[in-house]
Design a protein around this motif. Structure first.
Motif, PDB file in Angstrom:
ATOM      1  N   THR A  66       0.836  -1.195   0.000  1.00 21.63           N
ATOM      2  CA  THR A  66       0.000   0.000   0.000  1.00 21.63           C
ATOM      3  C   THR A  66       0.869   1.243   0.000  1.00 21.63           C
ATOM      4  O   THR A  66       1.958   1.242   0.586  1.00 21.63           O
ATOM      5  CB  THR A  66      -0.935   0.031   1.213  1.00 21.63           C
ATOM      6  OG1 THR A  66      -1.651   1.278   1.246  1.00 21.63           O
ATOM      7  CG2 THR A  66      -0.172  -0.118   2.515  1.00 21.63           C
ATOM      8  N   ARG A  67       0.372   2.296  -0.648  1.00 23.29           N
ATOM      9  CA  ARG A  67       1.103   3.553  -0.655  1.00 23.29           C
ATOM     10  C   ARG A  67       0.837   4.379   0.604  1.00 23.29           C
ATOM     11  O   ARG A  67       1.554   5.322   0.901  1.00 23.29           O
ATOM     12  CB  ARG A  67       0.718   4.386  -1.866  1.00 23.29           C
ATOM     13  CG  ARG A  67      -0.696   4.928  -1.817  1.00 23.29           C
ATOM     14  CD  ARG A  67      -0.889   6.207  -2.631  1.00 23.29           C
ATOM     15  NE  ARG A  67      -0.593   6.033  -4.016  1.00 23.29           N
ATOM     16  CZ  ARG A  67       0.510   6.530  -4.591  1.00 23.29           C
ATOM     17  NH1 ARG A  67       1.394   7.199  -3.861  1.00 23.29           N
ATOM     18  NH2 ARG A  67       0.712   6.377  -5.884  1.00 23.29           N
ATOM     19  N   THR A  68      -0.211   4.029   1.351  1.00 23.16           N
ATOM     20  CA  THR A  68      -0.628   4.840   2.491  1.00 23.16           C
ATOM     21  C   THR A  68       0.138   4.468   3.753  1.00 23.16           C
ATOM     22  O   THR A  68       0.133   3.309   4.170  1.00 23.16           O
ATOM     23  CB  THR A  68      -2.130   4.684   2.753  1.00 23.16           C
ATOM     24  OG1 THR A  68      -2.853   5.028   1.570  1.00 23.16           O
ATOM     25  CG2 THR A  68      -2.576   5.576   3.895  1.00 23.16           C
ATOM     26  N   ASN A  88      -2.465  10.913   7.747  1.00 24.70           N
ATOM     27  CA  ASN A  88      -1.994  10.050   6.668  1.00 24.70           C
ATOM     28  C   ASN A  88      -1.092  10.839   5.733  1.00 24.70           C
ATOM     29  O   ASN A  88      -1.104  12.072   5.725  1.00 24.70           O
ATOM     30  CB  ASN A  88      -3.170   9.501   5.857  1.00 24.70           C
ATOM     31  CG  ASN A  88      -4.042   8.559   6.661  1.00 24.70           C
ATOM     32  OD1 ASN A  88      -3.582   7.925   7.603  1.00 24.70           O
ATOM     33  ND2 ASN A  88      -5.302   8.464   6.284  1.00 24.70           N
ATOM     34  N   GLU A  90      -1.648  10.925   2.683  1.00 27.12           N
ATOM     35  CA  GLU A  90      -2.516  11.405   1.619  1.00 27.12           C
ATOM     36  C   GLU A  90      -2.870  12.870   1.867  1.00 27.12           C
ATOM     37  O   GLU A  90      -3.142  13.263   3.000  1.00 27.12           O
ATOM     38  CB  GLU A  90      -3.786  10.555   1.565  1.00 27.12           C
ATOM     39  CG  GLU A  90      -3.491   9.088   1.274  1.00 27.12           C
ATOM     40  CD  GLU A  90      -4.718   8.201   1.408  1.00 27.12           C
ATOM     41  OE1 GLU A  90      -5.740   8.692   1.933  1.00 27.12           O
ATOM     42  OE2 GLU A  90      -4.653   7.034   0.988  1.00 27.12           O
ATOM     43  N   ALA A  94     -10.917  11.180  -0.414  1.00 27.50           N
ATOM     44  CA  ALA A  94     -11.446  10.900  -1.752  1.00 27.50           C
ATOM     45  C   ALA A  94     -12.815  11.522  -1.983  1.00 27.50           C
ATOM     46  O   ALA A  94     -13.131  11.954  -3.101  1.00 27.50           O
ATOM     47  CB  ALA A  94     -11.511   9.399  -1.971  1.00 27.50           C
ATOM     48  N   TYR A 135      -8.654  12.362  -6.496  1.00 27.63           N
ATOM     49  CA  TYR A 135      -7.950  11.405  -5.641  1.00 27.63           C
ATOM     50  C   TYR A 135      -7.424  10.234  -6.468  1.00 27.63           C
ATOM     51  O   TYR A 135      -6.294   9.780  -6.246  1.00 27.63           O
ATOM     52  CB  TYR A 135      -8.881  10.893  -4.546  1.00 27.63           C
ATOM     53  CG  TYR A 135      -8.228   9.880  -3.633  1.00 27.63           C
ATOM     54  CD1 TYR A 135      -7.530  10.303  -2.503  1.00 27.63           C
ATOM     55  CD2 TYR A 135      -8.285   8.521  -3.915  1.00 27.63           C
ATOM     56  CE1 TYR A 135      -6.909   9.381  -1.671  1.00 27.63           C
ATOM     57  CE2 TYR A 135      -7.665   7.594  -3.091  1.00 27.63           C
ATOM     58  CZ  TYR A 135      -6.982   8.029  -1.974  1.00 27.63           C
ATOM     59  OH  TYR A 135      -6.351   7.112  -1.170  1.00 27.63           O
ATOM     60  N   MET A 136      -8.208   9.737  -7.400  1.00 22.79           N
ATOM     61  CA  MET A 136      -7.769   8.615  -8.228  1.00 22.79           C
ATOM     62  C   MET A 136      -6.528   8.983  -9.045  1.00 22.79           C
ATOM     63  O   MET A 136      -5.628   8.169  -9.219  1.00 22.79           O
ATOM     64  CB  MET A 136      -8.898   8.164  -9.161  1.00 22.79           C
ATOM     65  CG  MET A 136     -10.148   7.690  -8.437  1.00 22.79           C
ATOM     66  SD  MET A 136      -9.780   6.414  -7.189  1.00 22.79           S
ATOM     67  CE  MET A 136     -11.304   6.423  -6.254  1.00 22.79           C
ATOM     68  N   TRP A 138      -4.303  11.277  -8.191  1.00 20.07           N
ATOM     69  CA  TRP A 138      -3.186  11.346  -7.237  1.00 20.07           C
ATOM     70  C   TRP A 138      -2.688   9.939  -6.912  1.00 20.07           C
ATOM     71  O   TRP A 138      -1.481   9.683  -6.908  1.00 20.07           O
ATOM     72  CB  TRP A 138      -3.628  12.061  -5.962  1.00 20.07           C
ATOM     73  CG  TRP A 138      -2.583  12.018  -4.885  1.00 20.07           C
ATOM     74  CD1 TRP A 138      -1.542  12.882  -4.719  1.00 20.07           C
ATOM     75  CD2 TRP A 138      -2.452  11.031  -3.846  1.00 20.07           C
ATOM     76  NE1 TRP A 138      -0.775  12.505  -3.645  1.00 20.07           N
ATOM     77  CE2 TRP A 138      -1.297  11.374  -3.099  1.00 20.07           C
ATOM     78  CE3 TRP A 138      -3.184   9.907  -3.488  1.00 20.07           C
ATOM     79  CZ2 TRP A 138      -0.878  10.623  -2.003  1.00 20.07           C
ATOM     80  CZ3 TRP A 138      -2.763   9.152  -2.405  1.00 20.07           C
ATOM     81  CH2 TRP A 138      -1.623   9.513  -1.668  1.00 20.07           C
ATOM     82  N   ASP A 139      -3.612   9.036  -6.650  1.00 17.16           N
ATOM     83  CA  ASP A 139      -3.252   7.673  -6.273  1.00 17.16           C
ATOM     84  C   ASP A 139      -2.482   6.967  -7.389  1.00 17.16           C
ATOM     85  O   ASP A 139      -1.614   6.131  -7.120  1.00 17.16           O
ATOM     86  CB  ASP A 139      -4.527   6.892  -5.929  1.00 17.16           C
ATOM     87  CG  ASP A 139      -4.234   5.520  -5.355  1.00 17.16           C
ATOM     88  OD1 ASP A 139      -3.450   5.421  -4.408  1.00 17.16           O
ATOM     89  OD2 ASP A 139      -4.795   4.530  -5.866  1.00 17.16           O
ATOM     90  N   TRP A 144       5.534   6.704  -4.192  1.00 16.19           N
ATOM     91  CA  TRP A 144       5.388   5.968  -2.932  1.00 16.19           C
ATOM     92  C   TRP A 144       6.568   6.299  -2.018  1.00 16.19           C
ATOM     93  O   TRP A 144       7.724   6.296  -2.458  1.00 16.19           O
ATOM     94  CB  TRP A 144       5.393   4.458  -3.194  1.00 16.19           C
ATOM     95  CG  TRP A 144       4.185   3.917  -3.891  1.00 16.19           C
ATOM     96  CD1 TRP A 144       3.555   4.423  -4.984  1.00 16.19           C
ATOM     97  CD2 TRP A 144       3.466   2.725  -3.528  1.00 16.19           C
ATOM     98  NE1 TRP A 144       2.493   3.631  -5.338  1.00 16.19           N
ATOM     99  CE2 TRP A 144       2.412   2.574  -4.468  1.00 16.19           C
ATOM    100  CE3 TRP A 144       3.617   1.777  -2.521  1.00 16.19           C
ATOM    101  CZ2 TRP A 144       1.515   1.510  -4.417  1.00 16.19           C
ATOM    102  CZ3 TRP A 144       2.721   0.713  -2.478  1.00 16.19           C
ATOM    103  CH2 TRP A 144       1.684   0.583  -3.400  1.00 16.19           C
TER     104      TRP A 144
END
Length: 317
Positions: A66-68, A88, A90, A94, A135-136, A138-139, A144
């Motif tokens: 996970t990137r979070t 976080n 982030e 989202a 958000y998508m 950015w994700d 990472w």
């Protein structure tokens, strides 16, 4: 007592299951005192207990899954007031609302036939919640982090500072690292060891403490205080309220941070909650998760969450 869902091993948090406790000290700069009567902004040495974690609910997840990454902290001022925070890496949420987030989770569930989300459900979700497109993106594109130490941790909700005269100031805050940010390439991430991030954190602390500045961003009229999916302009004034020094980490099976409910709505006098609906929902979610895992520990159902193997639990019954 109901059985623990398979996705949540007994005694572990329902989100951010894999983590490590830390101890440290927050040292206020005094710069936030004109905006809030909270003692944490005036005190030179505030003890802190906290937790670094992955965004996955799986306490056994590999660190490259996970990137979070997250930081949670409990600051206790000399007047007994507590400030609990959850941050976080982030930069925003989202969706505008908690209902939107639940719809997002449902829309992105993998379909058994393909192992991927149903594109029709995803398209319907994004049409209803267009703010999630940001958000998508950015994700899909943001680097990472390769270290807990170099990550910036952000509170995605807004809060209200209250001064001695009752004047209010909306803010968001971040923990900005002193260590430089380093990222993983795709190949490095794929080849990383199972516990790379946690091992890196321990190794860094063997050489000395790690530091983050608590940066407050001050809202101006018209800024979306009640919408965590929207960022504020970069031109907004920022002040460094103090510096967090993390001095040591220890396994969460020893207790400490394991048994703390890092409910971000628990704020001291001088800080109030905004009318952000996502923030309001978090109190109940955190309480439910905390109650479940404490009950599991109390009933002896938790095993490695409290440092016991399954065989030990059976033998001691």
């Amino acid at each position: 007592m109901q059985d623990t869902p398979k996705t949540y091993p007994a005694g572990y948090r329902r989100a951010h299951g894999k983590g490590i406790c830390f101890e440290g000290t927050f040292r206020a700069s005094g710069n936030a005192m004109p905006y809030s009567v909270a003692r944490v902004f005036a005190q030179q040495n505030v003890p802190v207990i906290g937790r670094f974690s992955l965004g996955s609910p799986d306490p056994y997840a590999p660190d490259n899954s996970t990137r979070t990454v997250s930081m949670a902290a409990l600051l206790t001022a000399d007047d007994g007031e507590q400030w609990r925070m959850k941050l976080n890496n982030e930069p925003f949420f989202a969706t505008r609302t908690p209902e939107g987030f639940l719809e997002q989770v449902d829309a992105y569930k993998p379909v058994a036939k393909t192992g991927a989300p149903d594109p029709v459900k995803v398209a319907a979700f994004l049409k209803k919640h267009p703010e999630a497109q940001k958000y998508m993106q950015w994700d899909a594109t943001a680097p990472w982090t390769r270290s807990f130490a170099g990550a910036q941790y952000n509170v995605i909700n807004s809060f209200i500072l209250i001064d001695a005269e009752g004047k209010k100031q909306a803010v968001r805050w971040s923990m900005r690292p002193h260590a430089p940010f380093t990222s993983w390439s795709v190949s490095q991430r794929k080849q990383a060891s199972h516990d790379f991030l946690f091992e890196d954190l321990r190794n860094r602390l063997k050489k000395g403490p790690l530091y983050w500045d608590l940066v407050l961003t001050l809202a101006e009229p018209g800024d979306p205080v009640n919408d965590p999916s929207q960022v504020w302009p970069e031109s907004r004034r920022q002040i460094i309220a103090g510096t967090l020094e993390v001095s040591q980490v220890f396994d969460q099976t020893e207790g400490g941070c394991r048994d703390v409910n890092f409910d971000p709505t628990r704020v001291p006098k001088g800080i109030a909650l905004s009318d952000d609906p996502v923030l309001a929902a978090r109190a109940g979610i955190y309480s439910h998760s905390h109650s479940d895992r404490v009950r599991e520990i109390g009933y002896g159902k938790a095993t490695d969450a409290v440092g016991k193997s399954q065989k030990e639990t059976i033998r001691n019954k």
